[in-house]
Enzyme design. Sequence first.
Site, PDB file in Angstrom:
ATOM      1  CD  GLU A  70      15.199  96.234  71.967  1.00 61.58           C
ATOM      2  OE1 GLU A  70      15.727  97.100  72.188  1.00 61.58           O
ATOM      3  OE2 GLU A  70      13.748  96.067  71.687  1.00 61.58           O
ATOM      4  CB  SER A  71      17.781  99.475  68.881  1.00 60.75           C
ATOM      5  OG  SER A  71      17.230 100.030  69.979  1.00 60.75           O
ATOM      6  NE  ARG A 116       9.882 103.286  72.344  1.00 61.81           N
ATOM      7  CZ  ARG A 116       9.775 103.960  71.330  1.00 61.81           C
ATOM      8  NH1 ARG A 116       9.590 103.256  70.091  1.00 61.81           N
ATOM      9  NH2 ARG A 116       9.524 105.205  71.178  1.00 61.81           N
ATOM     10  CB  CYS A 148      14.768 105.756  63.768  1.00 58.83           C
ATOM     11  SG  CYS A 148      14.466 104.529  65.112  1.00 58.83           S
ATOM     12  NE  ARG A 159       4.465 101.640  64.493  1.00 57.05           N
ATOM     13  CZ  ARG A 159       5.472 102.016  65.213  1.00 57.05           C
ATOM     14  NH1 ARG A 159       5.907 101.680  66.424  1.00 57.05           N
ATOM     15  NH2 ARG A 159       6.442 103.041  64.470  1.00 57.05           N
ATOM     16  CG  PHE A 160       5.886  97.105  58.539  1.00 54.28           C
ATOM     17  CD1 PHE A 160       5.721  95.778  58.870  1.00 54.28           C
ATOM     18  CD2 PHE A 160       4.705  97.805  58.211  1.00 54.28           C
ATOM     19  CE1 PHE A 160       4.615  94.928  58.255  1.00 54.28           C
ATOM     20  CE2 PHE A 160       3.499  97.443  57.810  1.00 54.28           C
ATOM     21  CZ  PHE A 160       3.542  95.769  57.836  1.00 54.28           C
ATOM     22  CB  THR A 161      10.127  98.848  64.246  1.00 56.14           C
ATOM     23  OG1 THR A 161      10.694  97.630  64.421  1.00 56.14           O
ATOM     24  CG2 THR A 161       8.678  99.271  64.753  1.00 56.14           C
ATOM     25  CB  VAL A 162      13.921 101.099  61.560  1.00 52.59           C
ATOM     26  CG1 VAL A 162      13.754 100.855  59.964  1.00 52.59           C
ATOM     27  CG2 VAL A 162      13.715 102.532  61.825  1.00 52.59           C
TER      28      VAL A 162
END
Length: 363
Positions: A169-170, A17, A48, A151-154
């Site tokens: 960062e969630s 990850r 997600c 990478r283009f993360t949510v």
Amino acid sequence: MSVNKPWADPKDGAFKRQVSSFRETISPNHPVFKPANGRYWLYVSLACPWAHRTLITRALKGLTSVIGVSVVHWHMDSKGWKFFPDESQSTSRDLCFEPSGGVKCLPQSHSTKGLTPETYRAGIDGTIDHNYNFKRLSELYYKADPDYAARFTVPVLWDLETKTIVNNESSEIIRIFNSGVFNEFADPSVPSIDLLPKELESEIDEVNGWVYDNINNGVYKAGFAEKQDVYEHEVINIFTHLKKLEEILQNKYVKLVEKYGEQEALSKLFVVGEQLTEADVRLYPTIVRFDPVYVQHFKCNISTIRDGFKMVDLWLRNIYWNYEPFHSTTSFDHIKLHYTRSHTRINPLGITPLGPKPDIGSL
């Protein structure tokens, strides 16, 4: 990285990850990012699980009118996440989205027949980017950092004032929301809740640790494994820890029934303590996706939750049906369509299974 390329290390076939890049916080003492009503915006995917936990916390803390939200389309291709392309549709009030940027998903599924990654149903498949009308999430990342190369993360927590990413960062975003920095702006009609009470913090951190590594991220390590031995190790590990979770909830439930009686026991059945905490918020997005997606798509098929883990299933159904921020942010359509249509390396024909039915059991 393209979603159609391996997510696993080619040397050992194991999933790795990406580490989040933006790690700032919001506080009255921060030199830049100070709390304010309407200054911050949340970019999410309803599919997600990491983004889902931020939507849940935003609603639980009464921040839906304080922090706006934009939702990407359920399909992620080689260029990453994309937004609804038609600005004229942005005020449509339909299944999931409200003009203010709110989210309210109904517990029903639409037919997937005839849907393609290019399908755009107003109010169902996503929203526009409300702030810049970008077509891709990548544009937001490049606005924050022109040299960004990951990478283009949510999720993305965005600052409208400085036009940059505060945090992606969630686990840190949900702690920002819970910290109290937005309490003065929060909806007074939403009951006050602290998801990280001091007396439970160490236990919550401990549970979060093994749940993240073995269940939250465990399903990805199994699903994206590219060698048989790696897959088998990871999937067995998931079910070992689901059994651990089952035993924890079973023992708690027995004691709660003895203490409060059967009728009241369910209202206090949580992962840590006798109240809703961050541990529940972080576990829920994985468990609610388990039967609809992870069982078949990620080959986590030793058992379903509903058939093999009765107490985990009871906990899940109680959370979903009795706590509005959980079911109103859960879109089984986005969840099923994203995984089965985006991961073409795993599911090259893009066929979305019809089951299970129902998506989640009644209470």
